[in-house]
Design a protein around this motif. Structure first.
Motif, PDB file in Angstrom:
ATOM      1  N   ARG A 176       0.832  -1.210   0.000  1.00 22.09           N
ATOM      2  CA  ARG A 176       0.000   0.000   0.000  1.00 22.09           C
ATOM      3  C   ARG A 176       0.864   1.256   0.000  1.00 22.09           C
ATOM      4  O   ARG A 176       0.612   2.210  -0.750  1.00 22.09           O
ATOM      5  N   ALA A 177       1.914   1.262   0.822  1.00 23.45           N
ATOM      6  CA  ALA A 177       2.802   2.423   0.856  1.00 23.45           C
ATOM      7  C   ALA A 177       3.553   2.591  -0.465  1.00 23.45           C
ATOM      8  O   ALA A 177       3.767   3.714  -0.928  1.00 23.45           O
ATOM      9  N   GLY A 178       3.949   1.476  -1.088  1.00 16.01           N
ATOM     10  CA  GLY A 178       4.646   1.569  -2.360  1.00 16.01           C
ATOM     11  C   GLY A 178       3.778   2.147  -3.457  1.00 16.01           C
ATOM     12  O   GLY A 178       4.232   2.959  -4.270  1.00 16.01           O
ATOM     13  N   ILE A 179       2.516   1.758  -3.499  1.00 18.32           N
ATOM     14  CA  ILE A 179       1.606   2.292  -4.516  1.00 18.32           C
ATOM     15  C   ILE A 179       1.324   3.765  -4.258  1.00 18.32           C
ATOM     16  O   ILE A 179       1.284   4.584  -5.187  1.00 18.32           O
ATOM     17  N   LEU A 180       1.137   4.132  -2.996  1.00 16.07           N
ATOM     18  CA  LEU A 180       0.860   5.535  -2.676  1.00 16.07           C
ATOM     19  C   LEU A 180       2.070   6.434  -2.900  1.00 16.07           C
ATOM     20  O   LEU A 180       1.913   7.659  -2.986  1.00 16.07           O
ATOM     21  N   SER A 181       3.271   5.835  -2.998  1.00 14.58           N
ATOM     22  CA  SER A 181       4.460   6.652  -3.251  1.00 14.58           C
ATOM     23  C   SER A 181       4.549   7.134  -4.697  1.00 14.58           C
ATOM     24  O   SER A 181       5.326   8.040  -4.992  1.00 14.58           O
ATOM     25  N   ILE A 182       3.793   6.525  -5.595  1.00 13.26           N
ATOM     26  CA  ILE A 182       3.790   6.955  -6.992  1.00 13.26           C
ATOM     27  C   ILE A 182       3.029   8.275  -7.097  1.00 13.26           C
ATOM     28  O   ILE A 182       1.954   8.423  -6.520  1.00 13.26           O
ATOM     29  N   PRO A 183       3.562   9.264  -7.807  1.00 18.43           N
ATOM     30  CA  PRO A 183       2.863  10.545  -7.941  1.00 18.43           C
ATOM     31  C   PRO A 183       1.442  10.362  -8.457  1.00 18.43           C
ATOM     32  O   PRO A 183       1.193   9.599  -9.394  1.00 18.43           O
ATOM     33  N   ARG A 184       0.533  11.082  -7.820  1.00 16.78           N
ATOM     34  CA  ARG A 184      -0.882  10.920  -8.153  1.00 16.78           C
ATOM     35  C   ARG A 184      -1.190  11.360  -9.582  1.00 16.78           C
ATOM     36  O   ARG A 184      -2.136  10.880 -10.197  1.00 16.78           O
ATOM     37  N   GLY A 185      -0.390  12.256 -10.118  1.00 13.05           N
ATOM     38  CA  GLY A 185      -0.646  12.736 -11.465  1.00 13.05           C
ATOM     39  C   GLY A 185      -0.578  11.642 -12.514  1.00 13.05           C
ATOM     40  O   GLY A 185      -1.236  11.745 -13.564  1.00 13.05           O
ATOM     41  N   GLN A 186       0.190  10.586 -12.261  1.00 15.82           N
ATOM     42  CA  GLN A 186       0.289   9.510 -13.244  1.00 15.82           C
ATOM     43  C   GLN A 186      -1.025   8.752 -13.377  1.00 15.82           C
ATOM     44  O   GLN A 186      -1.472   8.465 -14.484  1.00 15.82           O
ATOM     45  N   SER A 187      -1.645   8.429 -12.248  1.00 14.32           N
ATOM     46  CA  SER A 187      -2.938   7.740 -12.320  1.00 14.32           C
ATOM     47  C   SER A 187      -4.015   8.659 -12.881  1.00 14.32           C
ATOM     48  O   SER A 187      -4.887   8.215 -13.648  1.00 14.32           O
ATOM     49  N   GLU A 188      -3.960   9.938 -12.550  1.00 17.49           N
ATOM     50  CA  GLU A 188      -4.957  10.864 -13.096  1.00 17.49           C
ATOM     51  C   GLU A 188      -4.796  11.005 -14.609  1.00 17.49           C
ATOM     52  O   GLU A 188      -5.798  11.058 -15.348  1.00 17.49           O
ATOM     53  N   ALA A 189      -3.544  11.037 -15.082  1.00 13.34           N
ATOM     54  CA  ALA A 189      -3.325  11.122 -16.522  1.00 13.34           C
ATOM     55  C   ALA A 189      -3.796   9.857 -17.225  1.00 13.34           C
ATOM     56  O   ALA A 189      -4.381   9.917 -18.321  1.00 13.34           O
TER      57      ALA A 189
END
Length: 311
Positions: A176-189
Protein backbone atom coordinates in the motif's frame (compact mmCIF):
# COMPACT_ATOMS: atom_id res chain seq x y z
CA UNK A 1 29.78 12.49 -34.99
CA UNK A 2 32.82 12.03 -32.77
CA UNK A 3 31.93 15.08 -30.72
CA UNK A 4 28.37 13.83 -30.32
CA UNK A 5 29.49 10.38 -29.15
CA UNK A 6 31.95 11.92 -26.69
CA UNK A 7 29.30 14.22 -25.26
CA UNK A 8 26.93 11.30 -24.82
CA UNK A 9 29.55 9.26 -22.98
CA UNK A 10 30.33 12.18 -20.69
CA UNK A 11 26.62 12.67 -20.00
CA UNK A 12 26.22 9.00 -19.10
CA UNK A 13 29.22 9.11 -16.74
CA UNK A 14 27.89 12.27 -15.09
CA UNK A 15 24.44 10.73 -14.68
CA UNK A 16 25.88 7.51 -13.24
CA UNK A 17 27.98 9.43 -10.73
CA UNK A 18 24.97 11.54 -9.74
CA UNK A 19 23.00 8.37 -9.06
CA UNK A 20 25.64 7.19 -6.59
CA UNK A 21 25.63 10.45 -4.63
CA UNK A 22 22.57 11.03 -2.49
CA UNK A 23 21.08 14.49 -2.34
CA UNK A 24 20.76 14.02 1.43
CA UNK A 25 24.43 13.20 1.94
CA UNK A 26 27.29 15.67 1.68
CA UNK A 27 30.70 14.39 0.63
CA UNK A 28 32.86 14.55 3.78
CA UNK A 29 35.79 16.91 3.89
CA UNK A 30 39.29 16.22 5.26
CA UNK A 31 38.31 16.67 8.92
CA UNK A 32 35.20 14.54 8.54
CA UNK A 33 37.16 11.78 6.81
CA UNK A 34 39.75 11.83 9.60
CA UNK A 35 37.02 11.66 12.22
CA UNK A 36 35.25 8.81 10.40
CA UNK A 37 38.51 6.87 10.13
CA UNK A 38 39.21 7.34 13.84
CA UNK A 39 35.70 6.17 14.75
CA UNK A 40 36.04 3.16 12.47
CA UNK A 41 39.31 2.15 14.10
CA UNK A 42 37.78 2.65 17.56
CA UNK A 43 34.79 0.46 16.72
CA UNK A 44 37.03 -2.28 15.30
CA UNK A 45 39.16 -2.22 18.47
CA UNK A 46 36.05 -2.43 20.67
CA UNK A 47 34.69 -5.34 18.66
CA UNK A 48 38.00 -7.19 18.91
CA UNK A 49 38.11 -6.57 22.68
CA UNK A 50 34.56 -7.87 23.01
CA UNK A 51 35.46 -11.00 21.04
CA UNK A 52 38.56 -11.50 23.21
CA UNK A 53 36.50 -11.12 26.38
CA UNK A 54 33.90 -13.59 25.10
CA UNK A 55 36.51 -16.18 24.12
CA UNK A 56 38.22 -15.76 27.49
CA UNK A 57 34.97 -16.33 29.37
CA UNK A 58 34.17 -19.37 27.26
CA UNK A 59 37.60 -20.75 28.07
CA UNK A 60 37.10 -20.15 31.80
CA UNK A 61 33.81 -22.07 31.66
CA UNK A 62 35.43 -24.97 29.75
CA UNK A 63 33.27 -24.27 26.71
CA UNK A 64 36.25 -24.42 24.36
CA UNK A 65 37.09 -28.02 25.15
CA UNK A 66 37.63 -30.08 22.04
CA UNK A 67 35.09 -32.74 23.00
CA UNK A 68 32.31 -30.12 22.88
CA UNK A 69 33.20 -29.01 19.33
CA UNK A 70 34.29 -32.27 17.72
CA UNK A 71 30.65 -33.39 17.09
CA UNK A 72 30.47 -30.70 14.39
CA UNK A 73 33.30 -32.45 12.55
CA UNK A 74 31.28 -35.63 12.23
CA UNK A 75 29.33 -36.25 9.05
CA UNK A 76 26.47 -38.10 10.75
CA UNK A 77 25.74 -35.07 12.98
CA UNK A 78 25.31 -32.87 9.91
CA UNK A 79 23.42 -35.44 7.82
CA UNK A 80 21.05 -36.65 10.55
CA UNK A 81 20.54 -33.54 12.67
CA UNK A 82 21.68 -30.16 11.33
CA UNK A 83 20.91 -30.49 7.62
CA UNK A 84 17.37 -31.90 8.15
CA UNK A 85 16.65 -29.00 10.49
CA UNK A 86 18.04 -26.54 7.93
CA UNK A 87 15.88 -28.10 5.20
CA UNK A 88 12.77 -27.79 7.39
CA UNK A 89 13.59 -24.16 8.18
CA UNK A 90 14.10 -23.24 4.53
CA UNK A 91 11.02 -25.22 3.47
CA UNK A 92 8.77 -23.43 5.97
CA UNK A 93 10.23 -20.04 4.97
CA UNK A 94 9.84 -20.77 1.26
CA UNK A 95 6.24 -21.99 1.51
CA UNK A 96 5.28 -19.09 3.78
CA UNK A 97 6.96 -16.56 1.46
CA UNK A 98 5.26 -17.96 -1.65
CA UNK A 99 1.86 -17.54 0.04
CA UNK A 100 2.55 -14.35 2.01
CA UNK A 101 3.67 -12.25 -0.97
CA UNK A 102 0.41 -12.74 -2.96
CA UNK A 103 -1.49 -12.29 0.31
CA UNK A 104 0.22 -8.94 0.81
CA UNK A 105 -0.45 -7.78 -2.74
CA UNK A 106 -4.14 -8.77 -2.64
CA UNK A 107 -4.87 -7.10 0.68
CA UNK A 108 -2.56 -4.14 0.03
CA UNK A 109 -4.39 -3.37 -3.22
CA UNK A 110 -7.69 -4.10 -1.50
CA UNK A 111 -6.98 -1.37 1.04
CA UNK A 112 -6.82 1.09 -1.85
CA UNK A 113 -10.07 -0.06 -3.48
CA UNK A 114 -12.68 2.54 -4.37
CA UNK A 115 -15.35 0.21 -2.96
CA UNK A 116 -15.78 0.85 0.76
CA UNK A 117 -16.76 -2.71 1.65
CA UNK A 118 -13.57 -4.10 0.10
CA UNK A 119 -11.39 -1.36 1.59
CA UNK A 120 -12.81 -1.76 5.11
CA UNK A 121 -12.70 -5.57 5.06
CA UNK A 122 -9.10 -5.65 3.80
CA UNK A 123 -8.07 -3.06 6.38
CA UNK A 124 -9.70 -5.05 9.20
CA UNK A 125 -7.89 -8.25 8.20
CA UNK A 126 -4.52 -6.52 7.88
CA UNK A 127 -4.76 -4.59 11.15
CA UNK A 128 -6.05 -7.62 13.06
CA UNK A 129 -3.29 -10.04 12.07
CA UNK A 130 -0.60 -7.35 12.20
CA UNK A 131 -1.50 -6.54 15.82
CA UNK A 132 -1.35 -10.12 17.12
CA UNK A 133 2.10 -11.42 18.19
CA UNK A 134 3.32 -14.15 15.88
CA UNK A 135 3.94 -16.57 18.74
CA UNK A 136 0.31 -16.31 19.88
CA UNK A 137 -0.81 -16.87 16.30
CA UNK A 138 1.26 -20.06 16.02
CA UNK A 139 -0.18 -21.31 19.31
CA UNK A 140 -3.72 -20.48 18.19
CA UNK A 141 -3.31 -22.38 14.91
CA UNK A 142 -1.58 -25.34 16.55
CA UNK A 143 -3.93 -25.91 19.48
CA UNK A 144 -7.05 -24.02 18.39
CA UNK A 145 -7.33 -26.04 15.20
CA UNK A 146 -7.59 -29.30 17.13
CA UNK A 147 -9.61 -27.99 20.09
CA UNK A 148 -12.17 -25.95 18.12
CA UNK A 149 -12.37 -27.60 14.70
CA UNK A 150 -11.09 -31.07 15.51
CA UNK A 151 -8.27 -30.80 12.97
CA UNK A 152 -4.85 -32.38 13.28
CA UNK A 153 -2.43 -29.49 12.78
CA UNK A 154 1.23 -30.34 12.33
CA UNK A 155 3.93 -28.02 13.68
CA UNK A 156 4.99 -27.27 10.09
CA UNK A 157 1.45 -26.16 9.16
CA UNK A 158 1.11 -24.07 12.33
CA UNK A 159 4.38 -22.25 11.65
CA UNK A 160 3.55 -21.64 7.98
CA UNK A 161 0.03 -20.34 8.68
CA UNK A 162 1.27 -18.04 11.43
CA UNK A 163 4.06 -16.69 9.21
CA UNK A 164 1.67 -16.12 6.30
CA UNK A 165 -0.93 -14.24 8.35
CA UNK A 166 1.53 -12.00 10.17
CA UNK A 167 4.12 -11.30 7.48
CA UNK A 168 1.44 -11.15 4.78
CA UNK A 169 -0.26 -8.36 6.72
CA UNK A 170 3.02 -6.46 7.04
CA UNK A 171 3.67 -6.95 3.32
CA UNK A 172 0.19 -5.56 2.61
CA UNK A 173 1.20 -2.31 4.30
CA UNK A 174 4.43 -2.26 2.29
CA UNK A 175 2.47 -2.72 -0.94
CA UNK A 176 0.00 0.00 0.00
CA UNK A 177 2.80 2.42 0.86
CA UNK A 178 4.65 1.57 -2.36
CA UNK A 179 1.61 2.29 -4.52
CA UNK A 180 0.86 5.54 -2.68
CA UNK A 181 4.46 6.65 -3.25
CA UNK A 182 3.79 6.95 -6.99
CA UNK A 183 2.86 10.55 -7.94
CA UNK A 184 -0.88 10.92 -8.15
CA UNK A 185 -0.65 12.74 -11.46
CA UNK A 186 0.29 9.51 -13.24
CA UNK A 187 -2.94 7.74 -12.32
CA UNK A 188 -4.96 10.86 -13.10
CA UNK A 189 -3.33 11.12 -16.52
CA UNK A 190 -4.01 7.45 -17.21
CA UNK A 191 -7.66 7.86 -16.23
CA UNK A 192 -7.88 10.93 -18.42
CA UNK A 193 -6.88 8.97 -21.53
CA UNK A 194 -9.59 6.38 -20.91
CA UNK A 195 -7.91 3.59 -18.92
CA UNK A 196 -9.96 1.77 -16.32
CA UNK A 197 -8.82 1.78 -12.69
CA UNK A 198 -7.81 -1.87 -12.90
CA UNK A 199 -5.69 -1.08 -15.97
CA UNK A 200 -4.11 1.90 -14.21
CA UNK A 201 -3.19 -0.31 -11.27
CA UNK A 202 -1.86 -3.14 -13.42
CA UNK A 203 -0.09 -1.16 -16.14
CA UNK A 204 0.98 2.10 -14.48
CA UNK A 205 1.21 1.88 -10.69
CA UNK A 206 2.28 -1.68 -9.88
CA UNK A 207 5.33 -1.86 -12.20
CA UNK A 208 6.77 1.29 -10.64
CA UNK A 209 5.71 0.42 -7.08
CA UNK A 210 7.36 -3.02 -7.20
CA UNK A 211 10.71 -1.39 -7.97
CA UNK A 212 10.28 1.09 -5.13
CA UNK A 213 9.24 -1.47 -2.51
CA UNK A 214 11.54 -4.35 -3.51
CA UNK A 215 14.13 -3.67 -0.75
CA UNK A 216 11.38 -3.52 1.90
CA UNK A 217 9.80 -6.74 0.63
CA UNK A 218 13.10 -8.63 0.70
CA UNK A 219 13.87 -7.25 4.18
CA UNK A 220 10.52 -8.55 5.40
CA UNK A 221 11.26 -11.95 3.86
CA UNK A 222 14.49 -12.02 5.89
CA UNK A 223 12.38 -11.37 8.99
CA UNK A 224 10.08 -14.21 7.92
CA UNK A 225 13.05 -16.55 7.64
CA UNK A 226 14.24 -15.69 11.14
CA UNK A 227 10.71 -16.00 12.54
CA UNK A 228 10.68 -19.69 11.64
CA UNK A 229 12.75 -20.17 14.81
CA UNK A 230 9.57 -19.53 16.82
CA UNK A 231 8.46 -23.01 15.75
CA UNK A 232 10.80 -24.22 18.50
CA UNK A 233 7.93 -23.60 20.95
CA UNK A 234 5.61 -26.09 19.18
CA UNK A 235 8.40 -28.67 18.67
CA UNK A 236 8.90 -27.86 15.00
CA UNK A 237 12.00 -29.77 13.89
CA UNK A 238 13.82 -26.80 12.46
CA UNK A 239 17.40 -25.61 12.65
CA UNK A 240 17.01 -24.07 16.11
CA UNK A 241 15.39 -27.25 17.45
CA UNK A 242 18.33 -29.27 16.17
CA UNK A 243 20.87 -26.89 17.69
CA UNK A 244 19.23 -26.02 21.02
CA UNK A 245 17.42 -29.26 21.86
CA UNK A 246 18.61 -32.35 20.01
CA UNK A 247 22.36 -31.71 19.87
CA UNK A 248 22.74 -30.65 23.54
CA UNK A 249 20.73 -33.68 24.68
CA UNK A 250 23.19 -35.97 22.89
CA UNK A 251 26.52 -34.19 23.44
CA UNK A 252 25.85 -31.79 26.36
CA UNK A 253 27.23 -28.83 24.37
CA UNK A 254 24.45 -26.26 24.25
CA UNK A 255 26.74 -23.19 24.02
CA UNK A 256 28.84 -24.50 21.09
CA UNK A 257 25.70 -25.81 19.38
CA UNK A 258 23.91 -22.47 19.65
CA UNK A 259 27.00 -20.65 18.35
CA UNK A 260 27.22 -22.92 15.30
CA UNK A 261 23.48 -22.59 14.59
CA UNK A 262 23.73 -18.80 14.93
CA UNK A 263 26.57 -18.75 12.39
CA UNK A 264 24.43 -20.75 9.96
CA UNK A 265 21.57 -18.26 10.40
CA UNK A 266 23.97 -15.38 9.80
CA UNK A 267 25.27 -16.96 6.59
CA UNK A 268 21.73 -17.50 5.28
CA UNK A 269 20.64 -13.95 6.10
CA UNK A 270 23.78 -12.46 4.56
CA UNK A 271 23.08 -14.46 1.39
CA UNK A 272 19.49 -13.20 1.29
CA UNK A 273 20.76 -9.65 1.86
CA UNK A 274 23.19 -10.04 -1.03
CA UNK A 275 20.32 -11.17 -3.25
CA UNK A 276 18.32 -8.11 -2.17
CA UNK A 277 21.26 -5.81 -3.04
CA UNK A 278 21.60 -7.46 -6.44
CA UNK A 279 17.89 -7.08 -7.14
CA UNK A 280 17.97 -3.42 -6.14
CA UNK A 281 20.97 -2.67 -8.39
CA UNK A 282 19.39 -4.56 -11.26
CA UNK A 283 16.10 -2.71 -10.94
CA UNK A 284 17.97 0.61 -10.72
CA UNK A 285 19.86 -0.14 -13.93
CA UNK A 286 16.67 -1.15 -15.71
CA UNK A 287 14.94 2.17 -15.01
CA UNK A 288 15.05 4.68 -17.83
CA UNK A 289 15.31 7.77 -15.68
CA UNK A 290 18.03 9.64 -17.58
CA UNK A 291 17.21 11.65 -20.67
CA UNK A 292 19.79 11.23 -23.40
CA UNK A 293 21.28 14.49 -24.69
CA UNK A 294 20.05 15.69 -28.05
CA UNK A 295 22.67 15.78 -30.79
CA UNK A 296 23.39 19.27 -32.10
CA UNK A 297 22.03 19.81 -35.61
CA UNK A 298 24.37 20.09 -38.55
CA UNK A 299 24.83 23.48 -40.14
CA UNK A 300 23.42 22.13 -43.39
CA UNK A 301 20.15 21.16 -41.76
CA UNK A 302 19.53 24.46 -40.02
CA UNK A 303 16.96 26.47 -41.91
CA UNK A 304 17.44 30.15 -42.30
CA UNK A 305 14.98 32.14 -40.18
CA UNK A 306 12.14 33.70 -42.05
CA UNK A 307 12.51 37.44 -41.97
CA UNK A 308 9.25 39.36 -41.94
CA UNK A 309 9.63 42.81 -43.45
CA UNK A 310 8.74 45.58 -41.10
CA UNK A 311 6.20 47.94 -42.66
Amino acid sequence: MTTTATERRQARKLAASSERVSVLYDIPGPKARTRNTALTVLVIVLVLLALYWMVTKLGEKNQLNADLWTPFLRGDVWINLILPGLVNTLSAALVAAVIAVPFGFVFGIGRLSEHAWIRIAAGAVVEFFRAIPLLIMIFAVMFGGSAVFGLTVTPFAAVVVGLVLYNGSVLAEIVRAGILSIPRGQSEAALAIGLRRSQVMRMILLPQAVTAMMPAIVAQLVVLLKDTALGFIVAFEDLLNAGARVLPSNFNNIIPAVIVIAIIYIIINVAVGAIATWLEKRSRRSRKSIVQPIAPPDASTVAEPVRTPVP
